[in-house]
Enzyme design. Structure first.
Site, PDB file in Angstrom:
ATOM      1  N   ASP A  87       0.932  -1.000   0.219  1.00  0.00           N
ATOM      2  CA  ASP A  87      -0.069   0.064  -0.029  1.00  0.00           C
ATOM      3  C   ASP A  87       0.957   1.066  -0.028  1.00  0.00           C
ATOM      4  O   ASP A  87       1.917   1.267   0.727  1.00  0.00           O
ATOM      5  CB  ASP A  87      -0.908   0.046   1.305  1.00  0.00           C
ATOM      6  CG  ASP A  87      -2.179   1.068   1.147  1.00  0.00           C
ATOM      7  OD1 ASP A  87      -1.757   1.984   0.864  1.00  0.00           O
ATOM      8  OD2 ASP A  87      -3.043   0.687   1.735  1.00  0.00           O
ATOM      9  N   LEU A 115      -0.215   4.209   0.855  1.00  0.00           N
ATOM     10  CA  LEU A 115      -0.652   4.898   1.977  1.00  0.00           C
ATOM     11  C   LEU A 115      -0.581   6.555   1.683  1.00  0.00           C
ATOM     12  O   LEU A 115      -0.002   7.182   2.085  1.00  0.00           O
ATOM     13  CB  LEU A 115       0.432   4.656   3.330  1.00  0.00           C
ATOM     14  CG  LEU A 115       0.169   3.412   4.011  1.00  0.00           C
ATOM     15  CD1 LEU A 115       1.051   3.235   5.185  1.00  0.00           C
ATOM     16  CD2 LEU A 115      -1.314   2.867   4.326  1.00  0.00           C
ATOM     17  N   ILE A 171       2.392   0.030  -6.119  1.00  0.00           N
ATOM     18  CA  ILE A 171       2.149  -1.044  -7.257  1.00  0.00           C
ATOM     19  C   ILE A 171       2.786  -1.035  -8.471  1.00  0.00           C
ATOM     20  O   ILE A 171       3.069  -1.813  -9.343  1.00  0.00           O
ATOM     21  CB  ILE A 171       0.794  -1.562  -7.218  1.00  0.00           C
ATOM     22  CG1 ILE A 171       0.060  -0.250  -8.034  1.00  0.00           C
ATOM     23  CG2 ILE A 171       0.120  -1.728  -6.066  1.00  0.00           C
ATOM     24  CD1 ILE A 171      -1.493  -0.807  -8.259  1.00  0.00           C
ATOM     25  N   ALA A 179      -5.919  -2.516  -5.322  1.00  0.00           N
ATOM     26  CA  ALA A 179      -5.370  -0.983  -5.316  1.00  0.00           C
ATOM     27  C   ALA A 179      -5.879   0.037  -6.401  1.00  0.00           C
ATOM     28  O   ALA A 179      -6.104  -0.672  -7.502  1.00  0.00           O
ATOM     29  CB  ALA A 179      -3.474  -1.249  -5.453  1.00  0.00           C
ATOM     30  N   ASN A 235     -13.379  10.134  -7.941  1.00  0.00           N
ATOM     31  CA  ASN A 235     -13.591  10.435  -9.097  1.00  0.00           C
ATOM     32  C   ASN A 235     -13.257  11.917  -9.637  1.00  0.00           C
ATOM     33  O   ASN A 235     -13.058  12.187 -10.531  1.00  0.00           O
ATOM     34  CB  ASN A 235     -15.362   9.837  -9.245  1.00  0.00           C
ATOM     35  CG  ASN A 235     -15.460   9.363 -10.490  1.00  0.00           C
ATOM     36  OD1 ASN A 235     -14.781   9.312 -11.620  1.00  0.00           O
ATOM     37  ND2 ASN A 235     -16.593   8.768 -10.701  1.00  0.00           N
ATOM     38  N   THR A 288     -14.687  -2.195 -10.765  1.00  0.00           N
ATOM     39  CA  THR A 288     -15.748  -1.208 -10.423  1.00  0.00           C
ATOM     40  C   THR A 288     -16.930  -1.267 -11.331  1.00  0.00           C
ATOM     41  O   THR A 288     -16.376  -1.378 -12.450  1.00  0.00           O
ATOM     42  CB  THR A 288     -15.167   0.194  -9.964  1.00  0.00           C
ATOM     43  OG1 THR A 288     -16.136   0.929  -9.429  1.00  0.00           O
ATOM     44  CG2 THR A 288     -14.595   0.733 -11.359  1.00  0.00           C
ATOM     45  N   ASP A 289     -18.092  -0.952 -10.708  1.00  0.00           N
ATOM     46  CA  ASP A 289     -19.271  -1.105 -11.666  1.00  0.00           C
ATOM     47  C   ASP A 289     -19.060   0.328 -12.599  1.00  0.00           C
ATOM     48  O   ASP A 289     -20.104   0.421 -13.546  1.00  0.00           O
ATOM     49  CB  ASP A 289     -20.550  -1.260 -10.909  1.00  0.00           C
ATOM     50  CG  ASP A 289     -20.605  -0.071 -10.052  1.00  0.00           C
ATOM     51  OD1 ASP A 289     -19.703   0.680  -9.577  1.00  0.00           O
ATOM     52  OD2 ASP A 289     -21.789   0.309  -9.550  1.00  0.00           O
ATOM     53  N   GLU A 290     -18.239   1.078 -12.152  1.00  0.00           N
ATOM     54  CA  GLU A 290     -18.198   2.504 -12.760  1.00  0.00           C
ATOM     55  C   GLU A 290     -17.727   2.270 -14.261  1.00  0.00           C
ATOM     56  O   GLU A 290     -17.815   3.366 -15.075  1.00  0.00           O
ATOM     57  CB  GLU A 290     -17.583   3.687 -12.156  1.00  0.00           C
ATOM     58  CG  GLU A 290     -18.357   3.800 -10.579  1.00  0.00           C
ATOM     59  CD  GLU A 290     -17.743   5.143  -9.906  1.00  0.00           C
ATOM     60  OE1 GLU A 290     -17.434   5.987 -10.664  1.00  0.00           O
ATOM     61  OE2 GLU A 290     -17.621   5.271  -8.747  1.00  0.00           O
ATOM     62  N   TYR A 315     -10.995   8.093 -13.846  1.00  0.00           N
ATOM     63  CA  TYR A 315     -10.855   7.266 -12.972  1.00  0.00           C
ATOM     64  C   TYR A 315     -11.725   5.816 -13.454  1.00  0.00           C
ATOM     65  O   TYR A 315     -11.104   5.079 -13.702  1.00  0.00           O
ATOM     66  CB  TYR A 315     -11.907   7.499 -11.676  1.00  0.00           C
ATOM     67  CG  TYR A 315     -12.333   6.290 -10.904  1.00  0.00           C
ATOM     68  CD1 TYR A 315     -11.483   5.440 -10.441  1.00  0.00           C
ATOM     69  CD2 TYR A 315     -13.573   5.887 -10.595  1.00  0.00           C
ATOM     70  CE1 TYR A 315     -11.557   4.140  -9.745  1.00  0.00           C
ATOM     71  CE2 TYR A 315     -13.914   4.753 -10.114  1.00  0.00           C
ATOM     72  CZ  TYR A 315     -13.049   3.802  -9.649  1.00  0.00           C
ATOM     73  OH  TYR A 315     -12.984   2.724  -8.934  1.00  0.00           O
ATOM     74  N   LYS A 358      -9.904   2.348 -14.802  1.00  0.00           N
ATOM     75  CA  LYS A 358     -10.266   1.157 -14.253  1.00  0.00           C
ATOM     76  C   LYS A 358     -10.623   0.146 -15.552  1.00  0.00           C
ATOM     77  O   LYS A 358     -10.395  -0.873 -15.379  1.00  0.00           O
ATOM     78  CB  LYS A 358     -11.360   1.078 -13.297  1.00  0.00           C
ATOM     79  CG  LYS A 358     -10.953   1.782 -12.130  1.00  0.00           C
ATOM     80  CD  LYS A 358      -9.846   1.059 -11.376  1.00  0.00           C
ATOM     81  CE  LYS A 358     -10.560  -0.434 -10.715  1.00  0.00           C
ATOM     82  NZ  LYS A 358      -9.635  -1.429  -9.909  1.00  0.00           N
TER      83      LYS A 358
END
Length: 146
Positions: free
Chosen positions: A11, A13, A37, A57, A62, A99-101, A135, A139
């Site tokens: 992470d 952070l 990452i 991650a 948005n 994500t569903d977005e 965003y 994704k």
């Protein structure tokens, strides 16, 4: 509660991360590595000792993506590619969380004329990608390279 299981959390952070959220589970079986990452050398070192990579991650705010898409491209696309290449190199399982977005926006039923209360349309296995922000675009791009 399997004694042989060891979880390494990688992470960065950033503003969305909080070590305190992990504090109570850190110990012999759960380790926190603070890093990026998209750092291929670090990811390679960690993947060499792993049986699987579970990729949760993401840069995910948005509104922030509208102001500056760069971190979203870096983490959501380049970071995913970096993890994926490490999984391929070491022939380990890769589980990618999206994500569903990536499918865009759906109206609520009450927003549609002539409809009552309750859920509106739903995404299905046939729904095409229709991202509407940096965003959701990054994704969607990460989904497609996986």
């Amino acid at each position: 509660n399997h004694p042989d299981v060891h979880v390494t959390v990688l992470d960065k952070l950033t503003y969305a991360g909080n070590r305190a959220n992990l504090e109570e589970i850190l110990g012999d079986r759960v380790e926190l590595v603070v890093g990026d990452i998209a750092d291929a050398e670090l990811v390679d070192q960690l993947a060499a000792k792993a049986d699987a990579i579970v990729h949760y991650a993401a840069e995910s705010h948005n509104d922030n993506s509208l102001n500056d898409p760069s971190p979203f491209i870096h983490t959501n696309f380049i970071g995913t590619y970096t993890l994926l290449e490490a999984a391929r190199k070491y022939d380990i399982r890769f589980h990618h969380v999206s994500t569903d977005e990536v499918y865009g926006d759906l109206p609520l039923r009450e927003d549609l004329p002539g409809h009552g209360e309750g859920p509106g349309e739903k995404f299905t296995a046939e729904t095409k990608y229709n991202p509407s922000s940096p965003y959701s675009s990054t994704k969607a791009a990460s989904d497609l390279i996986v």
